[in-house]
Design a protein around this motif. Sequence first.
Motif, short mmCIF file in Angstrom:
data_model
loop_
_atom_site.label_atom_id
_atom_site.label_comp_id
_atom_site.label_asym_id
_atom_site.label_seq_id
_atom_site.Cartn_x
_atom_site.Cartn_y
_atom_site.Cartn_z
N THR A 91 0.86 -1.18 0.00
CA THR A 91 0.00 0.00 0.00
C THR A 91 0.90 1.23 0.00
N TYR A 92 0.32 2.35 -0.36
CA TYR A 92 1.05 3.62 -0.39
C TYR A 92 1.69 3.89 0.98
N GLY A 93 0.93 3.67 2.05
CA GLY A 93 1.42 3.93 3.41
C GLY A 93 2.59 3.05 3.79
N ALA A 94 2.55 1.77 3.42
CA ALA A 94 3.65 0.85 3.73
C ALA A 94 4.89 1.19 2.91
N PHE A 95 4.70 1.49 1.63
CA PHE A 95 5.83 1.82 0.77
C PHE A 95 6.55 3.07 1.27
N LYS A 96 5.76 4.05 1.70
CA LYS A 96 6.32 5.32 2.16
C LYS A 96 7.21 5.15 3.40
N LYS A 97 6.97 4.10 4.18
CA LYS A 97 7.78 3.87 5.38
C LYS A 97 9.20 3.40 5.03
N ILE A 98 9.39 2.82 3.84
CA ILE A 98 10.71 2.31 3.50
C ILE A 98 11.38 3.05 2.33
N GLU A 99 10.61 3.89 1.62
CA GLU A 99 11.19 4.64 0.50
C GLU A 99 10.26 5.77 0.09
N HIS A 149 7.85 7.67 -2.11
CA HIS A 149 6.91 7.11 -3.09
C HIS A 149 7.23 7.51 -4.53
N LYS A 150 8.00 8.57 -4.72
CA LYS A 150 8.34 9.01 -6.07
C LYS A 150 9.26 8.01 -6.79
N LYS A 151 9.93 7.18 -6.02
CA LYS A 151 10.83 6.19 -6.62
C LYS A 151 10.04 5.12 -7.38
N GLY A 152 8.92 4.70 -6.82
CA GLY A 152 8.02 3.78 -7.53
C GLY A 152 8.33 2.31 -7.44
N ARG A 153 9.57 1.90 -7.68
CA ARG A 153 9.97 0.49 -7.64
C ARG A 153 11.29 0.39 -6.90
N ILE A 154 11.38 -0.60 -6.01
CA ILE A 154 12.62 -0.79 -5.26
C ILE A 154 12.93 -2.28 -5.13
N LYS A 155 14.18 -2.60 -4.93
CA LYS A 155 14.60 -3.97 -4.67
C LYS A 155 14.45 -4.23 -3.18
N VAL A 156 13.85 -5.37 -2.85
CA VAL A 156 13.57 -5.69 -1.45
C VAL A 156 13.90 -7.14 -1.13
N LYS A 157 14.00 -7.40 0.17
CA LYS A 157 14.10 -8.76 0.70
C LYS A 157 12.76 -9.04 1.38
N ILE A 158 12.23 -10.23 1.19
CA ILE A 158 10.94 -10.62 1.77
C ILE A 158 11.20 -11.75 2.78
#
Length: 121
Positions: free
Chosen positions: A98-106, A108-117
């Motif tokens: 969600t927008y809120g979760a994404f904003k906590k780690i990056e 939002h203007k970046k759009g796509r990020i590499k992550v570990k799950i």
Amino acid sequence: MRKYILLMLMFFTLTVNSQKVIHTEKGNWIATYYGNQYKTRKLTANGDVFNKYAMTCAAPKRFKFGTKLKVTNLENNKSVIVKVNDRGGFGSNIIDLTYGAFKKIEDHKKGRIKVKIQIIK
């Protein structure tokens, strides 16, 4: 008020630190975000009303609804814990936060990020 805020911070820290990782997903994962386009009360795949500020995500079918995932941004090491309540990702190794979760780690203007799950209990 100050005591309340400190107490909440302590509780949050203990809660996040007490989560036990039970499995780390292999592969190169990409996180995106979704939800800014929804103006009406959209339902997620499991029947919840979508909230773009909730700590939830849309994930591939290999993750059951209700699974808690720790998503860590590989660039800045920030992480967020989300619950799977929707289907999506539109690729085998893509997770939509969600927008809120994404904003906590990056930003939002970046759009796509590499992550570990990581699946947590």
